[in-house]
Design a protein around this motif. Sequence first.
Motif, PDB file in Angstrom:
ATOM      1  N   PHE A   1      28.635  41.113  47.352  1.00  0.00           N
ATOM      2  CA  PHE A   1      29.341  42.293  46.866  1.00  0.00           C
ATOM      3  C   PHE A   1      28.373  43.143  46.059  1.00  0.00           C
ATOM      4  CE2 PHE A   1      31.873  44.442  43.538  1.00  0.00           C
ATOM      5  CZ  PHE A   1      32.682  45.196  44.357  1.00  0.00           C
ATOM      6  N   ASP A   2      28.353  44.431  46.352  1.00  0.00           N
ATOM      7  CA  ASP A   2      27.477  45.362  45.653  1.00  0.00           C
ATOM      8  C   ASP A   2      28.119  45.714  44.319  1.00  0.00           C
ATOM      9  OD1 ASP A   2      25.894  47.396  44.712  1.00  0.00           O
ATOM     10  OD2 ASP A   2      25.819  48.492  46.610  1.00  0.00           O
ATOM     11  N   GLU A   3      27.459  45.342  43.213  1.00  0.00           N
ATOM     12  CA  GLU A   3      28.045  45.574  41.895  1.00  0.00           C
ATOM     13  C   GLU A   3      28.125  47.064  41.558  1.00  0.00           C
ATOM     14  OE1 GLU A   3      25.507  44.641  38.404  1.00  0.00           O
ATOM     15  OE2 GLU A   3      24.148  43.824  39.903  1.00  0.00           O
ATOM     16  N   ASN A   4      27.495  47.907  42.358  1.00  0.00           N
ATOM     17  CA  ASN A   4      27.606  49.347  42.141  1.00  0.00           C
ATOM     18  C   ASN A   4      28.855  49.932  42.802  1.00  0.00           C
ATOM     19  OD1 ASN A   4      25.098  49.593  40.694  1.00  0.00           O
ATOM     20  ND2 ASN A   4      24.026  49.352  42.655  1.00  0.00           N
ATOM     21  N   GLU A   5      29.574  49.096  43.527  1.00  0.00           N
ATOM     22  CA  GLU A   5      30.810  49.515  44.158  1.00  0.00           C
ATOM     23  C   GLU A   5      31.986  48.866  43.428  1.00  0.00           C
ATOM     24  OE1 GLU A   5      30.634  48.406  48.224  1.00  0.00           O
ATOM     25  OE2 GLU A   5      28.967  49.745  48.720  1.00  0.00           O
ATOM     26  N   SER A   6      33.193  49.256  43.810  1.00  0.00           N
ATOM     27  CA  SER A   6      34.406  48.628  43.308  1.00  0.00           C
ATOM     28  C   SER A   6      35.230  48.179  44.500  1.00  0.00           C
ATOM     29  CB  SER A   6      35.220  49.605  42.454  1.00  0.00           C
ATOM     30  OG  SER A   6      34.531  49.945  41.272  1.00  0.00           O
ATOM     31  N   PRO A   7      36.022  47.134  44.348  1.00  0.00           N
ATOM     32  CA  PRO A   7      36.903  46.740  45.449  1.00  0.00           C
ATOM     33  C   PRO A   7      37.831  47.900  45.843  1.00  0.00           C
ATOM     34  CG  PRO A   7      36.863  45.043  43.756  1.00  0.00           C
ATOM     35  CD  PRO A   7      36.145  46.225  43.193  1.00  0.00           C
ATOM     36  N   ASN A   8      38.195  47.957  47.112  1.00  0.00           N
ATOM     37  CA  ASN A   8      38.994  49.086  47.594  1.00  0.00           C
ATOM     38  C   ASN A   8      40.501  48.817  47.556  1.00  0.00           C
ATOM     39  OD1 ASN A   8      39.487  47.392  49.795  1.00  0.00           O
ATOM     40  ND2 ASN A   8      38.006  48.417  51.116  1.00  0.00           N
ATOM     41  N   ASP A   9      40.937  47.746  46.913  1.00  0.00           N
ATOM     42  CA  ASP A   9      42.370  47.471  46.783  1.00  0.00           C
ATOM     43  C   ASP A   9      43.053  48.635  46.072  1.00  0.00           C
ATOM     44  OD1 ASP A   9      42.422  44.281  47.417  1.00  0.00           O
ATOM     45  OD2 ASP A   9      40.621  44.872  46.322  1.00  0.00           O
TER      46      ASP A   9
ATOM     47  N   ASN B   1      41.780  44.737  33.549  1.00  0.00           N
ATOM     48  CA  ASN B   1      41.422  43.396  33.100  1.00  0.00           C
ATOM     49  C   ASN B   1      40.089  42.912  33.645  1.00  0.00           C
ATOM     50  OD1 ASN B   1      43.376  43.754  35.288  1.00  0.00           O
ATOM     51  ND2 ASN B   1      43.313  41.561  35.602  1.00  0.00           N
ATOM     52  N   PHE B   2      39.700  43.376  34.843  1.00  0.00           N
ATOM     53  CA  PHE B   2      38.469  42.858  35.434  1.00  0.00           C
ATOM     54  C   PHE B   2      37.211  43.442  34.802  1.00  0.00           C
ATOM     55  CE2 PHE B   2      41.348  41.900  39.142  1.00  0.00           C
ATOM     56  CZ  PHE B   2      41.325  40.530  38.913  1.00  0.00           C
ATOM     57  N   SER B   3      37.293  44.665  34.348  1.00  0.00           N
ATOM     58  CA  SER B   3      36.124  45.213  33.659  1.00  0.00           C
ATOM     59  C   SER B   3      35.917  44.509  32.323  1.00  0.00           C
ATOM     60  CB  SER B   3      36.281  46.725  33.445  1.00  0.00           C
ATOM     61  OG  SER B   3      37.397  47.004  32.607  1.00  0.00           O
ATOM     62  N   GLN B   4      37.002  44.074  31.689  1.00  0.00           N
ATOM     63  CA  GLN B   4      36.883  43.403  30.401  1.00  0.00           C
ATOM     64  C   GLN B   4      36.146  42.073  30.510  1.00  0.00           C
ATOM     65  OE1 GLN B   4      40.107  41.429  27.646  1.00  0.00           O
ATOM     66  NE2 GLN B   4      40.179  43.641  27.257  1.00  0.00           N
ATOM     67  N   ILE B   5      36.226  41.414  31.654  1.00  0.00           N
ATOM     68  CA  ILE B   5      35.557  40.110  31.814  1.00  0.00           C
ATOM     69  C   ILE B   5      34.318  40.218  32.706  1.00  0.00           C
ATOM     70  CG2 ILE B   5      37.683  38.816  31.401  1.00  0.00           C
ATOM     71  CD1 ILE B   5      37.922  38.402  34.429  1.00  0.00           C
ATOM     72  N   PHE B   6      33.852  41.438  32.982  1.00  0.00           N
ATOM     73  CA  PHE B   6      32.637  41.690  33.773  1.00  0.00           C
ATOM     74  C   PHE B   6      32.720  41.017  35.148  1.00  0.00           C
ATOM     75  CE2 PHE B   6      31.508  42.126  29.336  1.00  0.00           C
ATOM     76  CZ  PHE B   6      30.847  43.340  29.317  1.00  0.00           C
ATOM     77  N   ALA B   7      33.877  41.225  35.788  1.00  0.00           N
ATOM     78  CA  ALA B   7      34.096  40.590  37.081  1.00  0.00           C
ATOM     79  C   ALA B   7      33.226  41.190  38.183  1.00  0.00           C
ATOM     80  CB  ALA B   7      35.572  40.698  37.464  1.00  0.00           C
ATOM     81  N   GLU B   8      33.085  42.529  38.217  1.00  0.00           N
ATOM     82  CA  GLU B   8      32.310  43.148  39.295  1.00  0.00           C
ATOM     83  C   GLU B   8      30.870  42.665  39.282  1.00  0.00           C
ATOM     84  OE1 GLU B   8      32.596  47.359  39.597  1.00  0.00           O
ATOM     85  OE2 GLU B   8      34.780  47.378  39.661  1.00  0.00           O
ATOM     86  N   GLU B   9      30.298  42.569  38.088  1.00  0.00           N
ATOM     87  CA  GLU B   9      28.915  42.072  37.983  1.00  0.00           C
ATOM     88  C   GLU B   9      28.844  40.615  38.452  1.00  0.00           C
ATOM     89  OE1 GLU B   9      29.585  45.349  34.964  1.00  0.00           O
ATOM     90  OE2 GLU B   9      30.681  43.589  35.715  1.00  0.00           O
ATOM     91  N   GLY B  10      29.901  39.863  38.159  1.00  0.00           N
ATOM     92  CA  GLY B  10      29.930  38.472  38.621  1.00  0.00           C
ATOM     93  C   GLY B  10      30.096  38.358  40.118  1.00  0.00           C
ATOM     94  N   TRP B  11      30.887  39.245  40.714  1.00  0.00           N
ATOM     95  CA  TRP B  11      31.094  39.205  42.162  1.00  0.00           C
ATOM     96  C   TRP B  11      29.808  39.498  42.930  1.00  0.00           C
ATOM     97  CZ3 TRP B  11      35.963  42.673  41.386  1.00  0.00           C
ATOM     98  CH2 TRP B  11      37.042  41.866  40.990  1.00  0.00           C
ATOM     99  N   ALA B  12      28.859  40.173  42.300  1.00  0.00           N
ATOM    100  CA  ALA B  12      27.566  40.394  42.956  1.00  0.00           C
ATOM    101  C   ALA B  12      26.812  39.074  43.123  1.00  0.00           C
ATOM    102  CB  ALA B  12      26.727  41.375  42.136  1.00  0.00           C
ATOM    103  N   ILE B  13      27.235  38.046  42.363  1.00  0.00           N
ATOM    104  CA  ILE B  13      26.611  36.719  42.465  1.00  0.00           C
ATOM    105  C   ILE B  13      27.411  35.821  43.392  1.00  0.00           C
ATOM    106  CG2 ILE B  13      25.914  34.667  41.148  1.00  0.00           C
ATOM    107  CD1 ILE B  13      25.643  36.550  38.708  1.00  0.00           C
TER     108      ILE B  13
END
Length: 608
Positions: A319-327, A336-348
């Motif tokens: 997952f590209d951390e520069n993008e956001s899920p399209n849901d 809630n996901f920005s608060q726990i740094f989920a997007e950055e984690g999904w890049a891993i």
Amino acid sequence: MRSIIRLTIAFSVVLFSVLGIWYLSDHQNRDLTLDGDESEDRSFELAMSEVMAEDLTGSIEMFIYKIEDELDDWTDMDINDQKTIEELDQFVDEHPHIEGFALYENNELKYDVHLKDVPTNPKEKLTRNKGNGVKLSDPFIEKGTKKMYMGKEKNDHLYFTELDLSFIEHFVKDLAALTDANGQFFIGDDGMNVGTTESEVDEDYVKKDVEDLGWSLYVQSEDDKEVEEEHYKEGEIIVKLREGIDKKEWAADHQVKIVDAFNDSLVVRDKRDSTELLMEEWADDPAVVYMEPNYKYSKQTMAHQTRPRQRRTRQVHVFDENESPNDEFYEPYQWNFSQIFAEEGWAISVGEEQVPIAIIDSGVDPEHIDLSEKIQDGFNAFEGNGAYYDEHGHGTHVAGVAAAVTNNEDGVAGVSWNNPILAVKVLDDRAEGNSMSIAKGIRWAVDNGAKVLNLSLGDSHDSEMMHEAVRYAYNNDVVMIAASGNDNVETPMYPAAYEEVLTVAATDPHEERAFFSNYGHHIDVSAPGEHIPSTYLGNEFVMMSGTSMAAPHVAGLAGLIRSVDPDLSNEEVYDLIRRTCDDLGEEGVDPYFGHGKINVERALREIH
């Protein structure tokens, strides 16, 4: 065009889960007084009403957003394609809040779907402009039903729909009538009043406006501290017998009926004597290892068969951390996901199918668009079979937070994208269960491959039977995540207070402690728990609040961790989650946030 048939938000109304489902009813007569001051007690109830009202209005806003999103889709359709007309017809059939659909070209009706009274002057009806191209009519009454028009123009075409506001209003009130009468679990009973007029509630209410509908919601929780209710089934006892004891012979000798059995434990019934007298009578019985009351729950009223489904073949691994899920609800509502740094984690990592997450709860909706392909298996602890259908809604909401299908243009995102779900029904249609049902569910999940358990349930009773199951899971290297409870008290709740589990408190959108979140030195970590959008019965999406919503954030993280490094033990996973938290509150570990708020990126990066 996205599949408008599958996008069944219907209307999003809250099921305010301010408790996390307490399966034992100890809190029915709990004293809510914070400092012995009745005014503070009432302040707590008003604060709960405030969160309830915010969840309700936020969910209704999600509904309006959903319809606007559908209008955008409709403007991109091929209006000359017969398949498009058929899809619209099916969409209207499946959505009871939508009266019908019409398309106008140059202000002339081109076709309509199910509209009984098609306006001849639609543009004159749409008097309010939202600024995003969507236009609304004022709410109106037609044949005793409250309604409203919505529309959007593109080129020479007007895409037009009619909403049944009475249906939405009644549905909101029905859901509010599911809450428990003491302010513990804000969806039910007579303790929560929700109305759209001031006359429907008494004093000390919370008012919230829904501007698009021209509504004001009035929410009021009632003081029910003096309500007395039994906490267990009178005349029934859970008895664990020593190994080698014949269960039927023991029951016959004691003139009791076996109601349920699990391993060496029985639920026995003798209506001739009280539970207390029976336990006193058997206190010195050498065949008995331990006894405890059979805490009360309501049995299921129906059985559901689930359709076989195909497991999905498409998985996202990068997952590209520069993008956001399209849901559809991710960007505007899932703070809630920005608060726990989920997007950055999904890049891993976005998880792996080899790491199932068991949702030990009221079951899961097997047909939900954002969950069906994630459900690997399920179990009904009451019936001992696979009928795990959720009759309440809580388990479905919890499952979506942990592991909704993500980046599919539909609904919401989940913390884990690829980890499958084991749907374990241990709570019934009233979200009530007992220590035996929970113990059965935990053991089934462990024996069927669960690597992570989410336990958004509990109460103040320390059940030996439940603790045995928790120890069984722990000794089999399963990670267990439990909600701390939502009474704003330090009183330990179980299973959250067991050393074998990781206990989660709730934060609000401002990274403060959610006012209802329980506290104490048993709190390990915290996660978002206020106004959390997620999945709900019937392909709907609602907002809920509570530590029940905080816990599955952590369960999803545990699933991602075990996907990246499956060799980590459960204790190593606990330690990783704790030490990679963002410190909140007092410096260091504290009784309100534990080690702090979870950080998905930091936890995954450390082991990547």
